[in-house]
Design a protein around this motif. Structure first.
Motif, PDB file in Angstrom:
ATOM      1  N   MET A  49       0.891  -1.188   0.111  1.00 22.46           N
ATOM      2  CA  MET A  49      -0.039  -0.071   0.047  1.00 22.46           C
ATOM      3  C   MET A  49       0.958   1.256  -0.097  1.00 22.46           C
ATOM      4  N   SER A  50       0.643   2.012  -0.810  1.00 22.83           N
ATOM      5  CA  SER A  50       1.542   3.560  -0.873  1.00 22.83           C
ATOM      6  C   SER A  50       1.297   4.275   0.335  1.00 22.83           C
ATOM      7  N   ASP A  51       2.204   4.872   0.649  1.00 26.40           N
ATOM      8  CA  ASP A  51       2.223   5.763   1.899  1.00 26.40           C
ATOM      9  C   ASP A  51       2.337   7.292   1.392  1.00 26.40           C
ATOM     10  N   PRO A  52       1.330   7.777   1.908  1.00 23.88           N
ATOM     11  CA  PRO A  52       1.124   9.470   1.384  1.00 23.88           C
ATOM     12  C   PRO A  52       1.987  10.489   2.334  1.00 23.88           C
ATOM     13  N   ARG A  53       2.720  10.080   3.617  1.00 21.27           N
ATOM     14  CA  ARG A  53       3.550  11.005   4.502  1.00 21.27           C
ATOM     15  C   ARG A  53       4.338  11.455   3.447  1.00 21.27           C
ATOM     16  N   PRO A  54       4.755  12.959   3.615  1.00 21.14           N
ATOM     17  CA  PRO A  54       5.722  13.526   2.798  1.00 21.14           C
ATOM     18  C   PRO A  54       7.043  13.605   3.469  1.00 21.14           C
ATOM     19  N   ILE A  55       7.930  14.043   2.915  1.00 24.20           N
ATOM     20  CA  ILE A  55       9.382  14.345   3.274  1.00 24.20           C
ATOM     21  C   ILE A  55       9.346  16.186   3.633  1.00 24.20           C
ATOM     22  N   LEU A  56       9.705  16.511   4.589  1.00 28.11           N
ATOM     23  CA  LEU A  56       9.742  17.854   4.975  1.00 28.11           C
ATOM     24  C   LEU A  56      11.167  18.405   5.021  1.00 28.11           C
ATOM     25  N   PHE A  57      11.363  19.411   4.262  1.00 23.51           N
ATOM     26  CA  PHE A  57      12.405  20.313   4.174  1.00 23.51           C
ATOM     27  C   PHE A  57      12.077  21.905   5.044  1.00 23.51           C
ATOM     28  N   PRO A 108      11.850  11.200  -7.194  1.00 21.94           N
ATOM     29  CA  PRO A 108      10.488  11.943  -8.003  1.00 21.94           C
ATOM     30  C   PRO A 108       9.105  11.705  -7.459  1.00 21.94           C
ATOM     31  N   ALA A 109       9.227  10.446  -6.970  1.00 23.58           N
ATOM     32  CA  ALA A 109       7.579   9.884  -6.505  1.00 23.58           C
ATOM     33  C   ALA A 109       7.310  10.636  -5.154  1.00 23.58           C
ATOM     34  N   ALA A 110       8.228  10.932  -4.401  1.00 21.74           N
ATOM     35  CA  ALA A 110       7.869  11.645  -3.123  1.00 21.74           C
ATOM     36  C   ALA A 110       7.067  12.906  -3.303  1.00 21.74           C
ATOM     37  N   ALA A 167       2.987   8.117  -2.362  1.00 22.79           N
ATOM     38  CA  ALA A 167       1.804   8.380  -2.956  1.00 22.79           C
ATOM     39  C   ALA A 167       1.730   9.833  -2.907  1.00 22.79           C
ATOM     40  N   ARG A 168       1.449  10.354  -4.167  1.00 20.98           N
ATOM     41  CA  ARG A 168       1.252  11.868  -4.211  1.00 20.98           C
ATOM     42  C   ARG A 168      -0.250  12.171  -4.408  1.00 20.98           C
TER      43      ARG A 168
END
Length: 262
Positions: free
Chosen positions: A1-9, A28-30, A230-231
């Motif tokens: 299952m895709s994970d929608p959590r983002p990476i935060l800068f 590129p998918a993040a 997941a975007r």
């Protein structure tokens, strides 16, 4: 299952976009969130105690709101002062941005390295330790400039950057004893790669600029290896204060079409 959590800068301003760019190429998918503490900008002229208190508290709020899988502190000043405290405070993987002295020492032929950052960064004991561990056989000339931070922000807003202003900002580093032998310059502020062309012109002779962006991108890719993405929402830029006119267009060029206030 895709994970929608983002990476935060996270950065005090928009210099951290120089870290976002290579990370986006690696992943590129993040989904990415860029957080700028514009209400506290700039960090480089503040006292350590203020940054040490502000950064963990603010990242705690951001982590609670956006639930990132990983946080990148895309700011040398914040990292050299508050990285340890943030890692203790948050149960989230944290990647810091520190001056790229190790790779600079590996490629310098003259063994004279410039470290160009903010005043708050270049005076840190963290930088002393990096120089001792990785560049003990080099002369390391440090210089702090708040003006270059302002110029980088202005450039992103679409304003013209004065070559004379850039030249004046780095002149003390080049005029320091041994400065004429510098062949490698560490860009120890994430704003400064945004001025790489202007800096090269201002130096006026061949030098190699080194920054932490590519290495941080590889580190983020390693720490998220095997994870799914997941975007389901657009990438987002978050500001703690006002967004300067013209920045929205720059943010869109880096993939951030939505902007909101924290």
């Amino acid at each position: 299952m895709s994970d929608p959590r983002p990476i935060l800068f996270f950065d005090s301003g928009v210099g951290g976009l120089s870290i976002v760019a290579p990370a986006r190429r690696e992943l590129p998918a993040a989904r990415l969130i860029y957080a700028a503490d514009s209400a506290g900008f700039p960090y480089g002229v503040k006292q350590e105690a203020e940054i040490a208190g502000r950064v963990p508290a603010l990242l705690g709020r951001l982590a609670e709101r956006y639930r990132p899988r990983l946080i990148v502190i895309a700011c040398n000043t914040a990292s050299t002062i508050a990285l340890g405290a943030v890692r203790i405070a948050l149960d989230v993987p944290i990647v810091g941005t520190v001056p790229a002295i190790k790779p600079a020492a590996a490629i310098s032929r003259t063994r004279v390295i410039g470290v160009l950052g903010t005043a708050a960064t270049v005076r840190q004991a963290y930088v002393d330790d990096l120089a001792t561990r990785f560049a003990s056989d080099c002369q390391v000339i440090r210089h702090g400039s708040a003006d270059l931070v302002t110029l980088a922000e202005a450039k992103l807003r679409g304003e013209a950057v004065s070559p004379d202003a850039v030249r004046d900002a780095i002149a003390p580093m080049l005029a320091a004893p041994g400065g004429d032998a510098i062949d490698t310059i560490v860009l120890a502020c994430t704003h400064f790669p945004l001025l790489s062309e202007e800096l090269a012109e201002a130096v006026g002779r061949p030098v190699t600029f080194v920054d932490g962006g590519p290495g941080i991108a590889r580190r983020v890719a390693y720490l998220t290896q095997g994870q799914t993405f997941a975007r389901d929402q657009a990438d987002l830029a978050v500001f703690t204060g006002d967004v300067a006119p013209g920045l929205d267009r720059a943010l869109a060029r880096y993939g951030f079409d939505r902007v909101e206030r924290l």
